[in-house]
Design an enzyme around this catalytic site. Structure first.
Site, PDB file in Angstrom:
ATOM      1  N   ASN A   7       3.785   4.404  -1.903  1.00  0.00           N
ATOM      2  CA  ASN A   7       3.818   4.845  -3.295  1.00  0.00           C
ATOM      3  C   ASN A   7       4.307   6.297  -3.284  1.00  0.00           C
ATOM      4  O   ASN A   7       3.551   7.206  -2.966  1.00  0.00           O
ATOM      5  CB  ASN A   7       2.407   4.737  -3.887  1.00  0.00           C
ATOM      6  N   ARG A  90       5.790   0.585  -4.328  1.00  0.00           N
ATOM      7  CA  ARG A  90       5.352   0.562  -5.710  1.00  0.00           C
ATOM      8  C   ARG A  90       6.408   1.282  -6.550  1.00  0.00           C
ATOM      9  O   ARG A  90       6.771   2.419  -6.253  1.00  0.00           O
ATOM     10  CB  ARG A  90       4.014   1.279  -5.819  1.00  0.00           C
ATOM     11  N   HIS A 179       0.514  -0.641 -15.223  1.00  0.00           N
ATOM     12  CA  HIS A 179      -0.651  -1.134 -14.474  1.00  0.00           C
ATOM     13  C   HIS A 179      -0.552  -2.653 -14.268  1.00  0.00           C
ATOM     14  O   HIS A 179      -1.567  -3.327 -14.114  1.00  0.00           O
ATOM     15  CB  HIS A 179      -1.976  -0.857 -15.210  1.00  0.00           C
ATOM     16  N   ARG A 240      -3.842  12.080 -21.625  1.00  0.00           N
ATOM     17  CA  ARG A 240      -2.850  11.540 -22.576  1.00  0.00           C
ATOM     18  C   ARG A 240      -3.513  11.167 -23.891  1.00  0.00           C
ATOM     19  O   ARG A 240      -4.626  10.622 -23.891  1.00  0.00           O
ATOM     20  CB  ARG A 240      -2.184  10.293 -21.991  1.00  0.00           C
ATOM     21  N   GLU A 383      -4.611  -3.089  -6.146  1.00  0.00           N
ATOM     22  CA  GLU A 383      -3.164  -3.211  -6.334  1.00  0.00           C
ATOM     23  C   GLU A 383      -2.446  -3.385  -4.996  1.00  0.00           C
ATOM     24  O   GLU A 383      -1.430  -4.057  -4.915  1.00  0.00           O
ATOM     25  CB  GLU A 383      -2.639  -1.980  -7.083  1.00  0.00           C
TER      26      GLU A 383
END
Ligand code: ADP
Length: 402
Positions: A7, A90, A179, A240, A383
């Site tokens: 990643n 990823r 996600h 956010r 994940e």
């Protein structure tokens, strides 16, 4: 098979080496401050950390350094790089092109590039990771796993915004959702956990971490999700804002003389729990302050609770009911109080939790009350397993096709 999961961020590279037969992690690591003074690598094997400092100018050097650490005779876990059967990367944004993972070839690389305007923060970094690994491991097959892919089953009524259609056709403005690997994993795992087929269930997945997103998974397919063109939409998050009237932006920009980029920076990095509480983006800090009576922390927490509740009810309405609600990621797995607050007064949906069963953190658990029609589950996300499984599947299929 030994699969390396990568990643890549703009100045970092996270990696994990998995043995897919046992689905266990052999080593995990992080290269930080790539291209910045003081870069270092931290690798963890059997809970022991190995830290090495070395200046790394770019991702190719970081990738070489990662291989050196993995094959290090004292701290490593591999005899040689050739033991790595494949690499799974990823990648944030696959746009509309990818409904699932893909073997990396020139066409896929071009597609990751084409999607840079949609994922300007992540896709360039993800791409650097792919290119660096290909340079260092030219013979190793690689797979791209997209955060957006699982949501590609949404119908147009869920993914279109109410703006002139020209923006969709010309600029690809639509909801993509993120996600995806997490929503895919926890929805499938929830069905497995209940001994049912995912094709027979209506599942609402709540991925609540620093970034949070919700998804409606109807008979195995995602039909709606809360994040949009970018990961800014949806419930209030760590930094956010989540949903807001778009006119708020023009109002603030005109008043405070801000550019669009400055405004977006505020919405992405200075808003959310941090902006409202004025304390922290971390749920634990906000919780502590709220418990001590800080009014801003309290309202920030209430906004998150209410946002999650609204999505649960909306998604139940969209699917004509709900059979399973899943909580996952940092807050979803560990937030005992948050789960209790969100599930309060949800009997109208047929959902009720058992307060005692709910008192757990980070474990797979059915927390529904015995008379609850809806199963409420905690499923820790994984994940990496999705990335490793997809990588093995695609690489094996490609080998068979040869
Ligand atoms: P990311 O989106 O970066 O992967 P995580 O899934 O690790 O984030 O989630 C991080 C969030 O989880 C933080 O807000 C953190 O405060 C929260 N969290 C971790 N432990 C707890 C806890 N015990 N109670 C409430 N929130 C928690």
């Amino acid at each position: 098979m030994k699969i390396l999961i990568v990643n890549a961020g703009s100045s970092s590279l996270k990696y994990q080496l998995m043995d897919t037969a046992s689905e266990s992690t052999l080593a995990k690591g992080l290269v930080e401050r790539i291209g910045i003074d003081g870069s270092k690598l931290t690798q963890c094997v059997n809970e022991e950390n190995y830290v090495q400092q070395k200046n790394m100018k770019n991702h190719v050097e970081a990738c070489k350094f990662m291989i050196e650490a993995l094959t290090n005779s004292e701290h490593g876990v591999l005899g040689s790089m050739d033991e790595i059967s494949a690499v799974g990367h990823r990648v944030l944004h696959g746009g509309e092109k990818f409904t699932s993972s893909a073997i990396i070839n020139e066409e896929v690389i071009q597609a990751i590039k084409d999607n840079i305007p949609l994922g300007p923060l992540h896709n360039p970094a993800n791409l650097m990771g792919v290119i660096a690994c290909r340079e260092v491991m030219p013979k190793t097959p690689m797979v791209a796993v997209f955060d957006t892919a699982f949501h590609q089953t949404m119908p147009p009524k869920a993914y279109l915004y109410g703006v002139p259609m020209d923006y969709y056709h010309r600029l690809r403005v639509r909801r993509y959702g993120f996600h995806g690997t997490s929503h895919l994993y926890v929805s499938a795992r929830a069905a497995e956990f209940l001994g049912k087929k995912k094709e027979d269930l209506r599942i609402i997945t709540c991925h609540l971490g620093n970034g949070s997103s919700m998804a409606a998974v109807d008979h195995g397919k995602c039909v709606d999700t809360s994040m949009g063109l970018t990961p800014l939409e949806g419930v209030i998050m760590g930094t956010r804002s989540g949903n807001l009237d778009p006119a708020v932006m023009q109002y603030i920009m005109n008043n405070d003389n801000l550019t669009a980029d400055e405004m977006l920076d505020i919405l992405n990095k200075k808003s959310g729990l941090l902006g409202v509480s004025g304390i922290s983006s971390d749920m634990r800090d906000v919780d502590r302050a709220a418990d001590e009576g800080d009014p801003n922390a309290l309202v920030a927490r209430q906004m998150l609770d209410m946002g999650i509740k609204k999505y649960i009810a909306a998604y139940a309405a969209v699917m004509g009911g709900v059979d399973v609600i899943v909580f996952t990621a940092g807050i979803g797995e560990n937030g005992i109080e948050l789960r209790a607050r969100v599930m309060e007064n949800m009997e109208f949906l047929g959902a009720k939790i058992d307060k005692e069963k709910n008192k757990v953190k980070g474990v797979e658990r059915d927390i529904s009350a015995s008379d609850s029609k809806v199963k409420v589950l905690i499923i820790p996300t994984n994940e990496e397993i999705v990335i490793a499984r997809d990588t093995v599947r695609l690489v094996s299929e490609a080998a068979l096709a040869k």
